[in-house]
Design an enzyme around this catalytic site. Structure first.
Site, short mmCIF file in Angstrom:
data_model
loop_
_atom_site.label_atom_id
_atom_site.label_comp_id
_atom_site.label_asym_id
_atom_site.label_seq_id
_atom_site.Cartn_x
_atom_site.Cartn_y
_atom_site.Cartn_z
CE1 TYR A 189 -1.38 -13.01 13.90
CE2 TYR A 189 -1.98 -13.30 11.31
CZ TYR A 189 -1.73 -12.49 12.71
OH TYR A 189 -1.63 -11.21 12.44
N1 LIG Z 1 -6.68 -5.84 12.03
C1 LIG Z 1 -5.94 -5.79 13.19
O1 LIG Z 1 -6.23 -5.26 14.14
C2 LIG Z 1 -4.41 -6.51 12.87
C3 LIG Z 1 -3.95 -6.57 11.44
N2 LIG Z 1 -2.76 -6.92 11.48
C4 LIG Z 1 -2.02 -7.10 9.95
O2 LIG Z 1 -2.22 -6.10 9.46
C5 LIG Z 1 -2.53 -6.44 8.07
C6 LIG Z 1 -4.13 -5.98 7.54
O3 LIG Z 1 -4.93 -6.13 8.80
P1 LIG Z 1 -6.44 -6.47 8.08
O4 LIG Z 1 -6.92 -5.21 7.18
O5 LIG Z 1 -7.12 -6.49 9.22
O6 LIG Z 1 -6.47 -7.73 7.30
P2 LIG Z 1 -7.69 -8.54 6.75
O7 LIG Z 1 -7.70 -10.04 7.55
O8 LIG Z 1 -8.82 -7.98 7.03
O9 LIG Z 1 -7.40 -8.65 5.23
C7 LIG Z 1 -6.32 -9.12 4.66
C8 LIG Z 1 -6.25 -9.00 3.30
O10 LIG Z 1 -5.51 -10.22 2.86
C9 LIG Z 1 -6.01 -10.87 1.86
N3 LIG Z 1 -5.88 -12.29 1.91
C10 LIG Z 1 -6.29 -13.23 2.84
N4 LIG Z 1 -5.94 -14.48 2.42
C11 LIG Z 1 -5.47 -14.39 1.00
C12 LIG Z 1 -5.03 -15.03 0.44
N5 LIG Z 1 -4.93 -16.26 0.54
N6 LIG Z 1 -4.47 -14.74 -1.02
C13 LIG Z 1 -4.44 -13.53 -0.97
N7 LIG Z 1 -4.93 -12.40 -0.31
C14 LIG Z 1 -5.38 -12.87 0.70
C15 LIG Z 1 -7.68 -10.41 2.20
O11 LIG Z 1 -8.49 -10.78 1.15
P3 LIG Z 1 -9.84 -11.44 0.90
O12 LIG Z 1 -10.67 -9.98 0.90
O13 LIG Z 1 -10.01 -12.02 -0.13
O14 LIG Z 1 -10.23 -12.06 2.42
C16 LIG Z 1 -7.65 -9.26 2.79
O15 LIG Z 1 -7.61 -8.37 1.61
C17 LIG Z 1 -2.50 -8.07 7.85
O16 LIG Z 1 -1.10 -8.17 7.35
C18 LIG Z 1 -2.59 -8.22 9.49
O17 LIG Z 1 -2.07 -9.55 9.67
C19 LIG Z 1 -1.87 -7.38 12.73
C20 LIG Z 1 -2.34 -7.24 13.88
C21 LIG Z 1 -3.69 -6.48 14.00
N1 LIG Z 2 -4.94 -10.55 8.68
C1 LIG Z 2 -5.40 -10.21 9.79
N2 LIG Z 2 -4.56 -10.39 11.00
C2 LIG Z 2 -4.77 -9.92 12.12
C3 LIG Z 2 -6.11 -9.26 12.52
C4 LIG Z 2 -7.25 -9.22 11.54
O1 LIG Z 2 -8.05 -8.77 11.37
N3 LIG Z 2 -6.66 -9.57 10.11
N4 LIG Z 2 -6.60 -8.91 13.83
C5 LIG Z 2 -5.61 -9.38 14.63
C6 LIG Z 2 -6.14 -8.92 16.12
O2 LIG Z 2 -6.75 -9.91 16.74
C7 LIG Z 2 -7.07 -7.57 16.38
O3 LIG Z 2 -7.94 -7.76 15.45
C8 LIG Z 2 -7.44 -7.66 17.73
O4 LIG Z 2 -6.30 -7.50 18.57
C9 LIG Z 2 -4.34 -9.77 14.71
N5 LIG Z 2 -4.11 -10.31 13.10
#
Ligand SMILES: NC(=O)C1=CN([C@@H]2O[C@H](COP(=O)(O)OP(=O)(O)OC[C@H]3O[C@@H](n4cnc5c(N)ncnc54)[C@H](OP(=O)(O)O)[C@@H]3O)[C@@H](O)[C@H]2O)C=CC1
Ligand SMILES: Nc1nc2c(c(=O)[nH]1)N=C([C@H](O)[C@@H](O)CO)CN2
Length: 242
Positions: free
Chosen positions: A154
């Site tokens: 990742y």
């Molecule tokens: N949450 C956190 O603490 C952190 C988040 N981030 C980044 O911030 C952003 C938002 O985070 P968060 O809201 O938690 O992300 P999520 O993992 O909750 O959701 C990301 C979105 O991407 C979609 N997705 C996943 N796989 C695919 C695919 N194959 N094709 C199309 N869409 C897809 C999901 O759709 P579906 O509903 O179908 O699963 C979902 O709507 C992300 O880029 C994440 O990597 C980075 C560090 C920490």
């Molecule tokens: N697509 C996502 N990317 C990441 C997530 C997530 O929820 N969706 N979460 C993290 C972290 O682990 C966070 O949840 C705690 O530090 C990183 N990327």
């Protein structure tokens, strides 16, 4: 009569839930027409559609997912104010190498291949934006700079997404700004147990989850700043200093 094309719309990928849903709703609240990409239909997608967003479905793990989404965007928009690459897959790396390689392919497709294709294919719509500048925002992770080896596949793909932003910043200037937001512990997954959550927050200077608004504020600030491109903005409560 042909439907009129959206002008100066904002495309948000992964807008069906959590951060992406907040970003789409925030952009609508700011008055932008929104194109909300989603993979899985959710109540959030229905809410966006009812509020007037154009919602486009697609799996970005599909090698043609990016080009197909670009084609669908071109069919509904004459110009774009911004593209926000939020969609993301997130899993701990599998112990079995064959499984890990399949994960790596999915992470690369979603985090690198699709944003690469979308930026190239949608650049003319960003150039056609009526505002002085248009924006692309890549949402990566603080782990792109300093990986957690348990999530190596990742992290490597997010590092690729981050590096892509710098190339597109050079390629698309001066009309289009391209910047990076690096979230930290914004919103845990439901599978994060209490011990994992406590450990992460004990290693985070501000000691709490940031919440989706923290990313929304960072993205809004980038769109408002005419003099920022190639920037990498951490929104992590200080976790990267841990
Ligand atoms: N949450 C956190 O603490 C952190 C988040 N981030 C980044 O911030 C952003 C938002 O985070 P968060 O809201 O938690 O992300 P999520 O993992 O909750 O959701 C990301 C979105 O991407 C979609 N997705 C996943 N796989 C695919 C695919 N194959 N094709 C199309 N869409 C897809 C999901 O759709 P579906 O509903 O179908 O699963 C979902 O709507 C992300 O880029 C994440 O990597 C980075 C560090 C920490
Ligand atoms: N697509 C996502 N990317 C990441 C997530 C997530 O929820 N969706 N979460 C993290 C972290 O682990 C966070 O949840 C705690 O530090 C990183 N990327």
């Amino acid at each position: 009569m042909t439907a009129s094309l959206l002008q100066d719309a904002v495309l948000v990928t992964g807008a069906g839930r959590r951060v992406g849903l907040h970003l789409a709703e925030r952009m609508m609240a700011l008055g932008h027409p929104v194109i909300a990409h989603y993979r899985t239909p959710t109540d959030g997608v229905e809410r966006l559609r009812a509020a007037g967003a154009v919602c486009l479905q697609g799996d970005l793990a599909d090698p043609d997912g990016g080009p197909r989404l670009a084609e669908a965007v071109r069919a509904v928009a004459g110009s774009l104010r911004a593209v926000i690459h939020n969609a993301s897959a997130f899993e701990v790396t599998a112990p079995d190498t064959a499984d890990a390689l399949r994960q790596l392919d999915v992470f690369h497709a979603v985090h690198v291949r699709a944003p690469f294709a979308l930026n190239r294919e949608l650049a003319p719509l960003l150039d056609a934006c009526s505002a002085r500048r248009a924006d692309i925002v890549h949402i990566t992770d603080i782990y792109a700079d300093n990986p957690n080896p348990a999530f190596d596949a990742y992290c490597a793909s997010k590092a690729g997404l981050q590096n892509l932003a710098l190339s597109f910043a050079k390629r698309l200037a001066p009309k289009v700004k391209v910047n990076v937001v690096q979230p930290g512990p914004i919103l845990f997954k439901e599978w994060h147990g209490p011990e994992a959550r406590a450990r992460v927050l004990s290693e985070t200077l501000l000691g709490e989850e940031g919440g989706v608004e923290a990313i929304g504020m960072a993205v809004e600030a980038i769109l408002r700043n005419h003099y920022q491109t190639g920037a990498v903005v951490a929104v992590d409560g200080g976790r990267r200093l841990a």
